[in-house]
Design a protein around this motif. Structure first.
Motif, mmCIF file in Angstrom:
data_model
loop_
_atom_site.group_PDB
_atom_site.id
_atom_site.type_symbol
_atom_site.label_atom_id
_atom_site.label_comp_id
_atom_site.label_asym_id
_atom_site.label_seq_id
_atom_site.Cartn_x
_atom_site.Cartn_y
_atom_site.Cartn_z
ATOM 1 N N GLU A 1 51.185 5.630 49.641
ATOM 2 C CA GLU A 1 50.830 5.999 51.012
ATOM 3 C C GLU A 1 52.065 6.541 51.727
ATOM 4 O OE1 GLU A 1 49.325 3.799 55.046
ATOM 5 O OE2 GLU A 1 48.626 3.019 53.109
ATOM 6 N N VAL A 2 51.852 7.612 52.467
ATOM 7 C CA VAL A 2 52.958 8.233 53.205
ATOM 8 C C VAL A 2 53.138 7.470 54.511
ATOM 9 C CG1 VAL A 2 53.732 10.342 54.351
ATOM 10 C CG2 VAL A 2 52.488 10.476 52.174
ATOM 11 N N PRO A 3 54.355 7.010 54.783
ATOM 12 C CA PRO A 3 54.587 6.305 56.049
ATOM 13 C C PRO A 3 54.255 7.214 57.239
ATOM 14 C CG PRO A 3 56.478 6.073 54.573
ATOM 15 C CD PRO A 3 55.551 7.082 53.957
ATOM 16 N N ALA A 4 53.784 6.614 58.310
ATOM 17 C CA ALA A 4 53.367 7.369 59.497
ATOM 18 C C ALA A 4 54.492 8.249 60.028
ATOM 19 C CB ALA A 4 52.873 6.413 60.576
ATOM 20 N N GLU A 5 55.710 7.747 60.046
ATOM 21 C CA GLU A 5 56.847 8.521 60.560
ATOM 22 C C GLU A 5 57.093 9.757 59.700
ATOM 23 O OE1 GLU A 5 60.268 9.222 63.099
ATOM 24 O OE2 GLU A 5 58.329 8.249 63.304
ATOM 25 N N LEU A 6 56.980 9.621 58.388
ATOM 26 C CA LEU A 6 57.146 10.753 57.478
ATOM 27 C C LEU A 6 56.029 11.772 57.685
ATOM 28 C CD1 LEU A 6 58.601 12.152 55.150
ATOM 29 C CD2 LEU A 6 57.332 10.671 53.571
#
Length: 100
Positions: free
Chosen positions: A6-11
């Motif tokens: 999962e891609v972190p929200a900030e990224l």
């Protein structure tokens, strides 16, 4: 289920901003080339050379100063502008030789 992490929200947010900036750059380059096409036609009509080394030197110096003040590597900015200038000259040569 996906094997990708999962891609972190900030990224994801940063990537979205980068995508928007890339789109803006493409549109700005398209507008710039529309103007330089008009310049190429004017030069061809007046039998002016496709390249203008003095103008190119002025633009490079100007862009290096802008890049430096913006925190962008002036060497990179110059290389980028040289790439654009080469493409513009190619377009101007094409127009001068009867292309559109």
């Amino acid at each position: 289920m996906s094997d990708e992490p999962e891609v972190p929200a900030e990224l994801a947010r940063l990537r979205s901003s980068i995508d928007n900036i890339d789109a803006a750059l493409v549109h700005l380059l398209a507008e710039r080339f529309k103007c330089t096409q008009q310049v190429g036609r004017l030069k061809a009509e007046r039998h002016l050379p496709p390249a203008d080394p003095r103008r190119e030197e002025q633009q490079i110096a100007r862009l290096r100063t802008l890049a430096d003040s913006a925190g962008l590597d002036p060497v990179f900015a110059e290389a980028f502008l040289n790439f654009i200038i080469a493409e513009v000259i190619h377009h101007h040569e094409h127009i001068a030789n009867g292309g559109s």
